[in-house]
Write a protein that holds these residues in place. Sequence first.
Motif, PDB file in Angstrom:
ATOM      1  N   GLN A   1     -28.612  22.757 -54.019  1.00  0.00           N
ATOM      2  CA  GLN A   1     -29.843  22.201 -54.637  1.00  0.00           C
ATOM      3  C   GLN A   1     -29.898  20.624 -54.463  1.00  0.00           C
ATOM      4  O   GLN A   1     -31.343  20.342 -54.024  1.00  0.00           O
ATOM      5  N   ARG A   2     -29.111  19.905 -54.290  1.00  0.00           N
ATOM      6  CA  ARG A   2     -29.335  18.574 -53.927  1.00  0.00           C
ATOM      7  C   ARG A   2     -29.884  18.348 -52.503  1.00  0.00           C
ATOM      8  O   ARG A   2     -30.577  17.452 -52.130  1.00  0.00           O
TER       9      ARG A   2
ATOM     10  N   TYR B   1     -32.036  28.469 -48.140  1.00  0.00           N
ATOM     11  CA  TYR B   1     -32.806  27.567 -49.060  1.00  0.00           C
ATOM     12  C   TYR B   1     -33.692  27.019 -47.857  1.00  0.00           C
ATOM     13  O   TYR B   1     -33.338  26.352 -46.736  1.00  0.00           O
TER      14      TYR B   1
ATOM     15  N   ALA C   1     -30.999  18.999 -62.229  1.00  0.00           N
ATOM     16  CA  ALA C   1     -30.586  19.775 -61.134  1.00  0.00           C
ATOM     17  C   ALA C   1     -29.190  19.832 -61.063  1.00  0.00           C
ATOM     18  O   ALA C   1     -28.663  20.687 -60.715  1.00  0.00           O
TER      19      ALA C   1
ATOM     20  N   PHE D   1     -25.994  29.861 -58.188  1.00  0.00           N
ATOM     21  CA  PHE D   1     -26.476  28.514 -58.436  1.00  0.00           C
ATOM     22  C   PHE D   1     -25.455  27.757 -57.870  1.00  0.00           C
ATOM     23  O   PHE D   1     -24.186  27.887 -58.022  1.00  0.00           O
TER      24      PHE D   1
ATOM     25  N   ASP E   1     -31.784  29.602 -58.254  1.00  0.00           N
ATOM     26  CA  ASP E   1     -32.578  28.985 -59.215  1.00  0.00           C
ATOM     27  C   ASP E   1     -32.239  28.883 -60.812  1.00  0.00           C
ATOM     28  O   ASP E   1     -33.081  28.550 -61.456  1.00  0.00           O
TER      29      ASP E   1
ATOM     30  N   TRP F   1     -35.785  24.486 -60.239  1.00  0.00           N
ATOM     31  CA  TRP F   1     -34.667  24.326 -59.215  1.00  0.00           C
ATOM     32  C   TRP F   1     -35.225  25.109 -57.983  1.00  0.00           C
ATOM     33  O   TRP F   1     -36.244  26.100 -58.186  1.00  0.00           O
TER      34      TRP F   1
END
Length: 611
Positions: free
Chosen positions: A392-393, A362, A13, A387, A313, A342
């Motif tokens: 994402q984290r 998200y 990721a 992205f 993603d 993702w």
Amino acid sequence: MRSLPTAVTGLPAEVRRISFRFSGNGHYATCLAAYGRDRLMPELWDLTGPTPRPRLSPTRDGETSWTLPLPTGDGDVLLCRHGRGSARLLLVVPAPDGTAAEEHELLTPRNRGLRLVAGIAPGTAALLFESGEEGRTTVWRVSGRAERPEPIAELTGVVGGGAWLDEDGRRLALARPEPGAGPTLVLDLATGVAAPLEGSADGEHLLMAAPRTGVMLTAARRDGTFRLGVRHRDDPAPTVFPERLNRVEGTVTPLTLDPGGRHLALSAVRRSRSHLVLHDLVADTTVETELGTLQPTARWTDGGLHLLHSAPDRPLGVVTLPDPLRPGAGLRAAAEEHPGRWVPARTVDYQGPAGPIEAVVYGDPATSEHVVLALHGGPEAAWHFGFEPLFQRMAAAGMAVVAPNQRGSTGYGAAHRDAIHDAWGGPDLADILHLGRTLADARGPGRHRPMLYGISYGAYLALLAAAAEPDRWARAAVVAPFLSGRKLYQDGPPSVRTLLDRLGGRVELDDALGPRDLARLAGRMRLPIMIVHGLQDSIIPVAHSRRLQAGLLAAGHPVEPVYLEIAGADHDPLASGDGHLVAGRLIDFLSEGAGPRTAGSSIRRGASLPA
């Protein structure tokens, strides 16, 4: 053709890619990439097959974000390494087994100002432009082999851009970046002589050209705005400014011409998304496709249109439209780029105090354990539907993320963008406070309050929100904040002072909250705060964060702020070599939710990051 290293088979990721460039023949692209805790390293993209194929090419010591890569036409990589007080040009030859590449030092110039332009003729992989302090630019021919470049020209002043005007790679058009510095120049590589572009009108800028046919795309100011024009290198007729081309809506960026010069690919950003616009310069007609986010670099070859694309993603990478003019033609991405790895996102329109506010979202902000309101920098910027490794984290840690484009953001019309001129921390702060209340109401009682995250101007805005309504938020994590527009004007570089003048950033509002000065407002911020700043920040001096931390401590802040400086990092520590560790600290801090943090766990100035 030389064989390439083994492909990357698993993309974590935490993938970050920066500084993409295409080779002159369009067969390759390269960037700097970092996977997880790895350092940045060159990544070569082979574009000769049906789909793009990325290959890592590790260098011995890794790279920094200051390194500038450029692929040669046969699959090697040129690197301009910029260090403290020095610069070097290297040729990197990838190893077939994916191990450390061969590195050949080609040149160690006296000056640090280096720039590479991809070559298109055999025997010229690139031209290196070395700008000296004495106001002259040396032009070197780089062959692409492990040999010293050849000096071929000496130019007066600094030049920018670089558009080839013929297929044999003899004539290169160059621009003078300073306003009023003169018309476009044409450098003849055979003679080393530069002369003004024939027929070039005063104030008309050459953007790109199709060397095969001589079609040129220009830009000129007409009726107070820049308009795109079309002319031919061998035709004395005046430039034509196509009507439909200049009526494309959104923030428009020309990307590339097709090999024949008839079709132009453009990116048009509307709200948070990019649209690929293909314009027929002869018929003056357009077709377009909505995509996630497009970067302002592309290459159109006989093998297709190669774009730099990302989505929430899908990490930034090269995608190919093999037949871009065929309706419904799909994008082809690298086989390793599986979106299912993702977390997806969506856009949501929230009702604000003066109209809708679009946000990239998200997760579920109403039911997740934690929700983060993430504020972008700028202020003349926006979150895009692309992205974001940090988001994402956050999502992987169970946090919902709401990334709004409040007033002051670009992509939503002039009124939305200009609402904060002479009013920093006014209409945009009202939007953020309104969103905070909306999120808290949707979550209901018994859930953690929303948290704040911001970088640069977003960090400033987040801390203003923390001071305005300290009980609204669980905690705040900020990167590279400044104290106030006036103090940044005193301490910042010329480029920042120019932006402050243009956007009215020195005007101080004075209402119930008081002047928008974080040092004065420090006593109102009672929530846990984490401050991160790059020690080599060239935009916002690190002294602003130091003074903010001192102000919080002097005000008797109930929870000692977490303060972290990142050695070797510039304005965005998340893009530094220790970026993955910085992101980890941010996630850990936010994951603690509403609980207090003891003074003993504070990170002191200059502390090192554990691996």
